[in-house]
Design an enzyme around this catalytic site. Structure first.
Site, PDB file in Angstrom:
ATOM      1  N   HIS A  53       0.827  -1.216   0.000  1.00 57.24           N
ATOM      2  CA  HIS A  53       0.000   0.000   0.000  1.00 57.24           C
ATOM      3  C   HIS A  53       0.855   1.257   0.000  1.00 57.24           C
ATOM      4  O   HIS A  53       0.339   2.360  -0.208  1.00 57.24           O
ATOM      5  CB  HIS A  53      -0.938  -0.003   1.206  1.00 57.24           C
ATOM      6  N   GLN A 154       0.972 -12.581   6.100  1.00 55.05           N
ATOM      7  CA  GLN A 154      -0.117 -11.788   6.665  1.00 55.05           C
ATOM      8  C   GLN A 154      -1.391 -12.620   6.727  1.00 55.05           C
ATOM      9  O   GLN A 154      -1.756 -13.297   5.771  1.00 55.05           O
ATOM     10  CB  GLN A 154      -0.357 -10.525   5.838  1.00 55.05           C
ATOM     11  N   GLU A 156      -5.067 -11.911   6.902  1.00 52.90           N
ATOM     12  CA  GLU A 156      -5.931 -10.751   6.700  1.00 52.90           C
ATOM     13  C   GLU A 156      -7.143 -11.064   5.829  1.00 52.90           C
ATOM     14  O   GLU A 156      -7.791 -10.143   5.305  1.00 52.90           O
ATOM     15  CB  GLU A 156      -5.123  -9.611   6.080  1.00 52.90           C
ATOM     16  N   ASP A 182      -7.899  -5.294   6.284  1.00 56.85           N
ATOM     17  CA  ASP A 182      -8.404  -6.200   5.254  1.00 56.85           C
ATOM     18  C   ASP A 182      -9.205  -7.334   5.869  1.00 56.85           C
ATOM     19  O   ASP A 182     -10.165  -7.828   5.256  1.00 56.85           O
ATOM     20  CB  ASP A 182      -7.243  -6.762   4.427  1.00 56.85           C
TER      21      ASP A 182
END
Length: 260
Positions: A53, A154, A156, A182
């Site tokens: 991101h 991750q 998420e 997320d």
């Protein structure tokens, strides 16, 4: 790894993970290398450079690594995708490990782990460049890399949550990072990361990591949440981000003066 400066070119995050210390990190998203150098003075235990991101590409990562070398702070690179070239670029540049986003399946985890390790246990290509001290310590780096590089996945998504035990069973997963933003969207609570279902999911994740003997990390939005995650048994957290620290301090200063 030996070098003339005495400062490790790739700080060992893995050993710190295995200690009993609670590790505090933050996100690097601003590309000026002065920013991580400045934040290093605050006493952080690690940084995560954001290439998913955030805009941190390999060239930016190198500048961040150089800026923090004297402080010996490990930097993990959250790569933009679970792709071999992104993982190898980060590790060859000298990142202490990588954070793999959007993990959903066992195959996703196996792919990430394989490209973090050299043969015969993995698939990582051999050209460590900066990580080897620009060739001065190639043999030493390669001897230690499979054990010292951190592969962080991750958690998420709903799919990852529902498959958590199978994901943690994959050999080579060193740690996980819970991404509540997320995760909340995946569970139908977009933007509501404090929803009770999200908190229950996070509690379940950390309990399963304990059962598997894998240290868990969490993204946190405040010091209060960071302290709560520590009480839950998380071993490391990221709190806020470089730009957010600037925003909070600037907003507070202007507000205090205007209202004073």
């Amino acid at each position: 790894m030996t070098n003339p400066t005495g400062w490790p070119i790739v700080p060992d995050f893995g050993t710190r993970l295995k200690s009993s210390d609670f590790l505090i990190g933050t996100w690097l998203t601003l590309l000026d290398p002065v920013v991580p150098e400045l934040l290093a003075g605050s006493g952080f235990d690690l940084f995560v450079a954001d290439g998913e991101h955030g805009p941190a590409a390999t060239s930016d990562l190198v500048q961040m690594l150089i800026a923090t070398r004297a402080a010996g702070i490990p930097i993990l690179h959250r790569v933009g995708a679970n792709e071999p070239v992104r993982i190898m670029h980060a590790l060859d540049a000298g990142a202490s490990g990588v954070v793999i986003p959007q993990v959903r399946t066992v195959a996703d985890v196996e792919r990430a782990v394989a490209w973090c390790r050299y043969p015969p246990v993995g698939l990582r290509g051999i050209a460590p460049r900066r990580a080897s001290g620009y060739g001065r310590d190639t043999a030493t780096y390669m001897e230690r890399a499979n054990d010292s590089v951190t592969c962080c996945i991750q958690i998420e998504t709903r799919e990852a949550l529902e498959s958590i035990d199978r994901l943690l069973d994959v050999p080579g997963v060193d740690t996980i990072l819970v991404g509540p933003n997320d995760l909340s969207a995946s569970l139908g609570h977009t933007g509501r990361i404090t929803d009770p279902e999200i908190e229950d999911a996070i509690a379940h994740i950390v309990e399963r990591t304990k059962a598997h003997g894998i240290p868990a990390g969490a993204w946190t939005q405040s010091t209060a949440v960071a302290l709560r995650r520590r009480e839950q048994g998380f071993r490391w957290i990221t709190v806020s981000a470089d730009y957010a620290f600037i925003v909070a301090a600037a907003d507070a200063a202007v507000r205090e003066i205007r209202e004073g």
